[in-house]
Design an enzyme around this catalytic site. Sequence first.
Site, short mmCIF file in Angstrom:
data_model
loop_
_atom_site.label_atom_id
_atom_site.label_comp_id
_atom_site.label_asym_id
_atom_site.label_seq_id
_atom_site.Cartn_x
_atom_site.Cartn_y
_atom_site.Cartn_z
N GLY A 46 33.76 -6.86 -28.73
CA GLY A 46 33.02 -7.66 -27.58
C GLY A 46 31.50 -7.30 -27.96
O GLY A 46 30.97 -6.48 -28.02
N ASP A 261 28.63 -14.30 -28.61
CA ASP A 261 28.07 -13.34 -29.71
C ASP A 261 26.70 -13.35 -30.08
O ASP A 261 25.95 -12.36 -30.37
CB ASP A 261 28.92 -13.27 -30.95
CG ASP A 261 30.29 -12.52 -30.64
OD1 ASP A 261 31.15 -13.33 -29.90
OD2 ASP A 261 30.45 -11.46 -30.67
#
Length: 370
Positions: A46, A261
């Site tokens: 993550g 991201d």
Amino acid sequence: MIPAIEWEDGRLVLLDQRYLPGRIEFVRCRDFREIAGAIKDMVVRGAPAIGIAGGYAVAVAVRECRDGARGTDGKDRPLAIEADLEKCAAFLKEAADHISAARPTAVNLMWAVDRVLEKALSVLRDILRAGSGLETALAEAYTSALEEARAIEREDLEMNKRIGANGARLIRPGSRVLTHCNAGALATGGYGTALGVIRKAWEEKKISMVYACETRPYLQGARLTAWELTQDGIDVTLLVDSAAGYLMSKGMVDCVVVGADRIALNGDVANKIGTYTLACLAGIHDIPFYVAAPTSTFDPTISDMSAIPVEERSPEEVLHFRGAPTGPEGVKAVNPSFDLTPHKLISAIITEKGVIEPPIPENLPRVIKG
Ligand code: MRU
């Protein structure tokens, strides 16, 4: 909710996300190479979470420099108090490069690594200029680097709460919300980005259903999102990734919320493989498609998605699941871990500083500077 990352007795303790939800195990990292390895192997994953872990890794590298540690080449290389400032700086830059290279797509990793490195180097220089010895300077640099890493973690949680509040305003009462991958507490300093929006809107009783795509091949949706939402008492329904279009065509999805991201200056987004497909499907079915991310996910150095590096992971992740083959022996597989969604397919980007609405390229600079 078990925290994904904890600093405990001088060690970085990571909840091992490879085995969730079946096994709760922790990896205790003693040196920066172990932290970089844990990022690469997806013990921690993550975008914001690998940034936080990367920040702590740099602090640990400063400590290693102080103690006389190994170089990134693995050889014994005493760099303790007798080493000069240049040698320390070179060691730390090499360590920072090694940590940043663990995963290429999430810009939060490089952002956090650079931030902690800069802090450490500036403290080192200032203390040496003030006339202290190298040992004192390195000790001070370690304390400051560690504090910077902790600040990144703290700030991330605060940003997520604000993202949650900003995003929940976009969710209409009674919504059925679809999400992809895991952009929750496990992927951040806590609360989550996309799941932060879902958490807040759930708390406000605006959500009637959360749909989580399972997210092949690593199953972040099935293993992690479903687990974390269930832990928090949020009703969640899993679907195979390829069912999303059918659900949308049947009018079963009111909006999509995903994380990111890396976001380019024009608002193009890199996120977990499958995000682009969902954005296309949402566009065709006139369903709002929201991206939730902190400003640490914006890359000020790139103008559009063509410059975003997309991580290609091992074909093994596609060809095997928990040791069992998923295809015939000898077959090839392609495994891009992320994809790129053009800003034109995005209804809004939700940040801690506000919501970026179309035209995204024009509105983005004002919101992220604000
Ligand atoms: O490969 P992963 O599990 O690190 O990918 C994670 C994602 O793609 C998330 O959606 C993204 O990092 C946002 S997390 C708040």
